[in-house]
Design an enzyme around this catalytic site. Sequence first.
Site: not given
Length: 396
Positions: A197, A377
């Site tokens: 995405k 992350g």
Amino acid sequence: MGWNTLDDMELGAKRVLVRVDVNVPVENGVVTDDTRIRRIVPTIHDILASGGRPILLAHFGRPKGKHVPEMSLRPLVPALEAAFGVPVLFCADCRGPAAEAAVATLKDGQVLLLENTRFHAGETANDPGLAAEMAALGDIYCNDAFSAAHRAHASTEGLARLLPACAGRLMQGELSALETALGNPQRPLVAVVGGAKVSSKLELLGNLVEKVDTLVIGGGMANTFLAAQGIDVGKSLCEHDMTDTARTIIAKAQGTGCHILLPGDVVVARDFKAGAANETVGADACPADAMILDAGPETVARIVTALESAKTLIWNGPLGAFEIPPFDRATNAAASKAAELTKAGQLVSVAGGGDTVAALNQAGAAQAFTYISTAGGAFLEWMEGKTLPGVAALGG
Ligand code: ADP
Ligand code: MG
């Protein structure tokens, strides 16, 4: 580089609080994959060799400030002893009288593991009181948990500001690899960004167009960029509400002189499954009932050309649905090329991201890369150009 390493510290007879990431999988009380433990061994060995006493601080899972027995670090002791080759003592608290007593009994050549820092609510709240209690246990702070450096927690940020602080070997390796790839890279610098995405990688794309010479956009997110150019992508994964954003990124790239490389040909299929019947068509010719699952050979050839003239590569996100062959072809081909150029000494290659690491392993290319970040992350936030609190607190 603006941070200290173990080489800058006087470690002899010092109590060294070492923040590590030992979030290893545990089944029935036994560690089933010790990769993360093996990666901190150089730091522990170097501290021991200099006469320092390593005291390990770590979180495990998400106990949310409560004592959750299943998230105790105690079961890790045998795996740590096996990896370090020295006795590892354990204390059931990371602060307070029990921890102070355990530290006082620690001898040269031993390691002390303190209980899960997240058993205290003050950890994730970056509570100054908890940081001060932990600081009382040591003389020096060493952070070897890059993967936790994007969080400003008591053991990653507050504590670092209370003691002389340095990066451990793993953190040092990660920081210098990232600095080489994006901070001060040899050019041309190519970024490959793929994955599912646009929305999850918006800030990352925005930062990269300011820094890289060529930005290869692949994977599902390329479909959004194609749609932004008025192309019908059929049933492809596509965020139609993000097309304005895609156009903004393209305009920004034109302003900075960053060359964006989008798929010119694509592999389409009607089913999202391994071995699905497929065909290669122009990027503007996806049938209405089909979906784009990979970049085509002509696009791969253009990516290969870009890699051949590059000096540095930074990669996050697979170029296609690599989990279901044959839609792993573009990812495999680009990965093999990057590996080959790296082996030949022509390219510095750095990659990170959960699925990216899996894809590069599957392609057999990961070993040859200059650096593979497993930080998840923290790696993505660094690619977004953010200052990581745990790194900033080291003075970097
Ligand atoms: P990372 O974990 O390395 O940051 P992402 O999670 O962003 O990477 O993206 C990986 C996922 O993107 C994979 O599950 C892959 O199947 C999916 N993907 C890539 N290309 C496509 C595509 N054309 N259509 C659907 N999914 C895709
Ligand atoms: Mg992922």
